[in-house]
Write a protein that holds these residues in place. Structure first.
Motif, mmCIF file in Angstrom:
data_model
loop_
_atom_site.group_PDB
_atom_site.id
_atom_site.type_symbol
_atom_site.label_atom_id
_atom_site.label_comp_id
_atom_site.label_asym_id
_atom_site.label_seq_id
_atom_site.Cartn_x
_atom_site.Cartn_y
_atom_site.Cartn_z
ATOM 1 N N ASN A 1 -14.001 26.553 0.647
ATOM 2 C CA ASN A 1 -15.090 27.011 -0.209
ATOM 3 C C ASN A 1 -15.434 25.997 -1.290
ATOM 4 O OD1 ASN A 1 -15.429 29.418 1.161
ATOM 5 N ND2 ASN A 1 -14.088 30.584 -0.215
ATOM 6 N N ILE A 2 -14.468 25.150 -1.631
ATOM 7 C CA ILE A 2 -14.711 24.118 -2.641
ATOM 8 C C ILE A 2 -15.308 22.871 -2.026
ATOM 9 C CG2 ILE A 2 -13.614 22.546 -4.293
ATOM 10 C CD1 ILE A 2 -11.556 24.717 -4.861
ATOM 11 N N ILE A 3 -14.706 22.386 -0.921
ATOM 12 C CA ILE A 3 -15.046 21.041 -0.458
ATOM 13 C C ILE A 3 -15.902 20.996 0.804
ATOM 14 C CG2 ILE A 3 -12.971 20.108 -1.506
ATOM 15 C CD1 ILE A 3 -11.699 19.875 1.192
ATOM 16 N N LYS A 4 -16.266 22.133 1.346
ATOM 17 C CA LYS A 4 -17.060 22.133 2.577
ATOM 18 C C LYS A 4 -18.488 22.568 2.305
ATOM 19 C CE LYS A 4 -17.046 23.767 7.371
ATOM 20 N NZ LYS A 4 -16.374 24.628 8.376
ATOM 21 N N ASP A 5 -19.413 21.629 2.506
ATOM 22 C CA ASP A 5 -20.852 21.917 2.469
ATOM 23 C C ASP A 5 -21.337 22.493 1.153
ATOM 24 O OD1 ASP A 5 -20.862 21.033 5.095
ATOM 25 O OD2 ASP A 5 -20.717 23.048 5.931
ATOM 26 N N THR A 6 -20.717 22.080 0.064
ATOM 27 C CA THR A 6 -21.181 22.489 -1.260
ATOM 28 C C THR A 6 -20.869 21.379 -2.258
ATOM 29 O OG1 THR A 6 -21.113 24.284 -2.885
ATOM 30 C CG2 THR A 6 -19.017 23.621 -1.923
ATOM 31 N N TRP A 7 -21.638 21.305 -3.313
ATOM 32 C CA TRP A 7 -21.398 20.288 -4.335
ATOM 33 C C TRP A 7 -20.096 20.585 -5.080
ATOM 34 C CZ3 TRP A 7 -23.528 15.737 -4.775
ATOM 35 C CH2 TRP A 7 -24.836 15.511 -4.345
ATOM 36 N N TYR A 8 -19.269 19.564 -5.246
ATOM 37 C CA TYR A 8 -18.085 19.704 -6.094
ATOM 38 C C TYR A 8 -17.794 18.386 -6.787
ATOM 39 C CZ TYR A 8 -14.863 17.500 -2.627
ATOM 40 O OH TYR A 8 -14.213 16.640 -1.767
ATOM 41 N N ASN A 9 -17.164 18.497 -7.943
ATOM 42 C CA ASN A 9 -16.815 17.336 -8.750
ATOM 43 C C ASN A 9 -15.339 17.002 -8.558
ATOM 44 O OD1 ASN A 9 -15.826 16.767 -12.047
ATOM 45 N ND2 ASN A 9 -17.095 15.309 -10.956
ATOM 46 N N VAL A 10 -15.063 15.717 -8.352
ATOM 47 C CA VAL A 10 -13.695 15.232 -8.174
ATOM 48 C C VAL A 10 -13.380 14.234 -9.283
ATOM 49 C CG1 VAL A 10 -12.056 14.097 -6.628
ATOM 50 C CG2 VAL A 10 -13.947 15.440 -5.672
ATOM 51 N N ILE A 11 -12.266 14.422 -9.950
ATOM 52 C CA ILE A 11 -11.794 13.453 -10.939
ATOM 53 C C ILE A 11 -10.320 13.168 -10.676
ATOM 54 C CG2 ILE A 11 -11.299 13.012 -13.379
ATOM 55 C CD1 ILE A 11 -13.752 14.591 -14.125
ATOM 56 N N TYR A 12 -9.995 11.891 -10.537
ATOM 57 C CA TYR A 12 -8.591 11.480 -10.496
ATOM 58 C C TYR A 12 -8.353 10.559 -11.690
ATOM 59 C CZ TYR A 12 -4.217 9.220 -9.560
ATOM 60 O OH TYR A 12 -2.928 8.752 -9.712
ATOM 61 N N SER A 13 -7.246 10.804 -12.401
ATOM 62 C CA SER A 13 -6.931 9.987 -13.568
ATOM 63 C C SER A 13 -5.458 9.597 -13.556
ATOM 64 C CB SER A 13 -7.263 10.758 -14.852
ATOM 65 O OG SER A 13 -7.079 9.941 -15.993
ATOM 66 N N TYR A 14 -5.195 8.325 -13.906
ATOM 67 C CA TYR A 14 -3.811 7.864 -14.030
ATOM 68 C C TYR A 14 -3.547 7.420 -15.470
ATOM 69 C CZ TYR A 14 0.609 5.519 -13.527
ATOM 70 O OH TYR A 14 1.934 5.166 -13.696
ATOM 71 N N ASP A 15 -2.516 8.006 -16.067
ATOM 72 C CA ASP A 15 -2.092 7.686 -17.427
ATOM 73 C C ASP A 15 -0.860 6.794 -17.337
ATOM 74 O OD1 ASP A 15 -0.843 7.713 -19.975
ATOM 75 O OD2 ASP A 15 -1.795 9.633 -20.466
ATOM 76 N N ALA A 16 -1.030 5.501 -17.654
ATOM 77 C CA ALA A 16 0.059 4.542 -17.501
ATOM 78 C C ALA A 16 1.201 4.796 -18.479
ATOM 79 C CB ALA A 16 -0.478 3.120 -17.673
ATOM 80 N N THR A 17 0.885 5.285 -19.651
ATOM 81 C CA THR A 17 1.938 5.562 -20.636
ATOM 82 C C THR A 17 2.837 6.695 -20.163
ATOM 83 O OG1 THR A 17 0.517 4.833 -22.447
ATOM 84 C CG2 THR A 17 2.414 6.193 -23.021
ATOM 85 N N GLU A 18 2.224 7.736 -19.642
ATOM 86 C CA GLU A 18 2.988 8.890 -19.154
ATOM 87 C C GLU A 18 3.435 8.718 -17.706
ATOM 88 O OE1 GLU A 18 3.898 11.354 -21.074
ATOM 89 O OE2 GLU A 18 2.806 10.527 -22.801
ATOM 90 N N LYS A 19 2.907 7.665 -17.029
ATOM 91 C CA LYS A 19 3.182 7.421 -15.602
ATOM 92 C C LYS A 19 2.791 8.632 -14.754
ATOM 93 C CE LYS A 19 6.942 4.151 -16.423
ATOM 94 N NZ LYS A 19 8.340 3.778 -16.120
ATOM 95 N N LYS A 20 1.650 9.188 -15.101
ATOM 96 C CA LYS A 20 1.251 10.455 -14.508
ATOM 97 C C LYS A 20 -0.145 10.385 -13.906
ATOM 98 C CE LYS A 20 1.492 15.386 -15.511
ATOM 99 N NZ LYS A 20 2.077 16.387 -16.422
ATOM 100 N N GLY A 21 -0.271 10.904 -12.672
ATOM 101 C CA GLY A 21 -1.557 11.022 -12.014
ATOM 102 C C GLY A 21 -1.985 12.464 -11.940
ATOM 103 N N SER A 22 -3.282 12.719 -12.137
ATOM 104 C CA SER A 22 -3.793 14.101 -12.154
ATOM 105 C C SER A 22 -5.088 14.185 -11.360
ATOM 106 C CB SER A 22 -4.042 14.569 -13.590
ATOM 107 O OG SER A 22 -2.863 14.495 -14.364
ATOM 108 N N LEU A 23 -5.191 15.253 -10.572
ATOM 109 C CA LEU A 23 -6.370 15.495 -9.746
ATOM 110 C C LEU A 23 -7.057 16.775 -10.216
ATOM 111 C CD1 LEU A 23 -8.117 15.019 -7.141
ATOM 112 C CD2 LEU A 23 -6.443 16.477 -5.953
ATOM 113 N N TYR A 24 -8.387 16.693 -10.384
ATOM 114 C CA TYR A 24 -9.172 17.840 -10.833
ATOM 115 C C TYR A 24 -10.334 18.078 -9.872
ATOM 116 C CZ TYR A 24 -6.902 16.890 -15.366
ATOM 117 O OH TYR A 24 -6.000 16.657 -16.374
ATOM 118 N N PHE A 25 -10.580 19.334 -9.557
ATOM 119 C CA PHE A 25 -11.794 19.750 -8.862
ATOM 120 C C PHE A 25 -12.579 20.644 -9.818
ATOM 121 C CE2 PHE A 25 -9.960 19.670 -4.242
ATOM 122 C CZ PHE A 25 -10.000 18.291 -4.256
ATOM 123 N N ASN A 26 -13.847 20.328 -9.996
ATOM 124 C CA ASN A 26 -14.736 21.164 -10.819
ATOM 125 C C ASN A 26 -14.122 21.505 -12.172
ATOM 126 O OD1 ASN A 26 -16.637 21.135 -8.749
ATOM 127 N ND2 ASN A 26 -15.830 23.004 -7.823
ATOM 128 N N GLY A 27 -13.521 20.493 -12.793
ATOM 129 C CA GLY A 27 -12.986 20.641 -14.134
ATOM 130 C C GLY A 27 -11.620 21.282 -14.223
#
Length: 436
Positions: A317-343
């Motif tokens: 329902n999120i990623i098939k045939d509809t608009w969605y926003n994707v954000i991936y961010s890597y924080d080097a200080t925290e050594k942490k990667g985070s994935l967001y869909f639609n905020g």
């Protein structure tokens, strides 16, 4: 005698008044110059057709085309020498647009040299410097209006944004840091806001946009954030066996840089990203997000510190045939990667939680580690890498020249890259600013 004196004085006063009236007429003050109509004509953002807006109505005009040409019609012929850009201005928040101004008879035409900003309030000012050809004076007049479309978004931490592809009719980087992309079978269509020619459409067969010399997107930073909007078109998108197949939305040298892939059943997706460690070793790591995802407390890898569990149907329902926003961010200080869909945070990992002896505990930041001819440093929209690379050329799912490969089929828009880590608040703010 007294009556005669009064009569003579009255006649004298009457004659003086008549003389004064004749004197004013002789000065020949011309009738006042007035506005009869003001129009703005340009291209509708919704239909692509010419449209005209009335700026002389009782209420302020809205949806004025950003490429509008303005015509001001007066009650009589205008002195052409007074029709200048200093006497007629178009301003927003005190800043004046550059215009060309010309007069023909009773009509003045005002043509901005660049399109006006979408979704913005403007004021058209006609000053008293304008005059009729007969010398008739004009009284300062203003008209307010608002342009059609969406006000440009200023992204959080905009000073760290290094690239931004709007796909508003071309493949240029709005930041002017990267060359225009080479386009193959790209069509620009209506975006998620209903604005024509404002998003790139990929046909799932040969469509690709290639941006050269793109390694610096990852080599000039440790912190990294990518944000984009996508809408898949899954109908008739099949592999060599006729079964539904996934899509490579974009890639910079595939996993030797960064790629984003949607799974065959549209029940998940992943980023594959390259990182550099403190001793210069380069490694790869996936931000893998399937349906029914798990974290390190319920069966997932020890480094996965958060995973939102979605059913296959919820993921589709999120990623098939509809608009969605994707954000991936890597924080080097925290050594942490985070994935967001639609905020919303979908999954995150922490390299500090890897096994103590694992080299990934010393990851310091993202990097591009590709080598030609296997891959080249070209950012590819619509596929996992550019056509110049040889990686996976013979694979039915990975060769560009194979129509049943995982070409992206759908729409891509507002693709941004930042050399910083985004906080959850940054993600929310950008998503809210860009969502329909």
């Amino acid at each position: 005698m007294m009556k005669k004196t009064k009569y003579l004085m009255g006649a004298f006063l009457l004659s003086a008044l008549v003389f004064a009236g004749c004197d004013n007429d002789d000065e020949g003050s011309a009738p006042e110059l007035t506005v009869e109509a003001i129009t703005a004509t340009g291209t509708s953002l919704d239909t692509g057709e010419e449209t005209t807006k009335d700026l002389n109505a009782a209420t302020s005009a809205t949806d004025v085309p950003p490429d509008a040409v303005f015509e001001i019609t007066f009650n009589k012929e205008v002195d052409a020498s007074t029709a200048t850009a200093s006497n007629i201005t178009i301003t927003s928040d005190g800043a004046a647009s550059t215009t060309n101004v010309s007069a023909d008879g009773s009509v003045i035409t005002v043509t901005p040299t660049e399109e006006l900003i979408q979704g913005t309030d403007y004021t058209l000012t006609i000053t008293s410097g304008i005059a009729g050809s007969d010398g008739g004076a004009f009284t300062n007049t203003t008209r307010t209006f608002k342009t059609a479309g969406r006000l440009p978004v200023e992204a959080p931490q905009s000073n760290t944004q290094v690239a931004y592809w709007k796909f508003d009719g071309d493949a240029s980087d709005e930041m002017d840091n990267y060359e225009d992309g080479t386009e193959v079978e790209i069509d620009y269509q209506t975006d998620r806001f209903g604005t024509i020619a404002s998003t790139a459409y990929f046909n799932g067969d040969a469509s690709i946009i290639e941006v050269p010399n793109a390694a610096s997107l990852m080599n000039d930073t440790d912190d990294f954030t990518v944000s984009f909007w996508a809408k898949t078109e899954t109908e008739n998108h099949v592999n060599e066996n006729g079964d539904p197949t996934g899509m490579f939305v974009f890639g910079l040298g595939a996993h030797y840089g960064i790629q984003y892939e949607i799974f065959d059943s549209y029940d998940g997706s992943k980023f594959a990203i390259s990182y550099e460690t403190e001793d210069g070793t380069t490694v790869g790591e996936d931000m893998w997000f399937p349906s029914e995802a798990t974290d390190n407390t319920n069966g997932g890898w020890q480094g996965w510190d958060y995973a939102k569990s979605l059913s296959p149907e919820q993921m589709q329902n999120i990623i098939k045939d509809t608009w969605y926003n994707v954000i991936y961010s890597y924080d080097a200080t925290e050594k942490k990667g985070s994935l967001y869909f639609n905020g919303e945070l979908m999954k995150s990992f922490d390299f500090d939680l890897w096994p103590e002896e694992d080299v990934k505990t010393s990851v310091k930041g993202v990097t591009y580690r590709g080598q030609a001819p296997e891959v080249v440093d070209e950012l590819a929209f619509g596929f996992v890498q550019s056509r110049a690379g040889t990686l996976w050329d013979a694979e039915p799912w990975g060769g560009y020249d194979i129509p049943t490969s995982k070409h992206f089929k759908g729409w891509l828009d507002d693709f941004r890259i930042f050399h910083t880590a985004y906080s959850a608040e940054d993600v929310t703010n950008l998503y809210n600013a860009e969502k329909p």
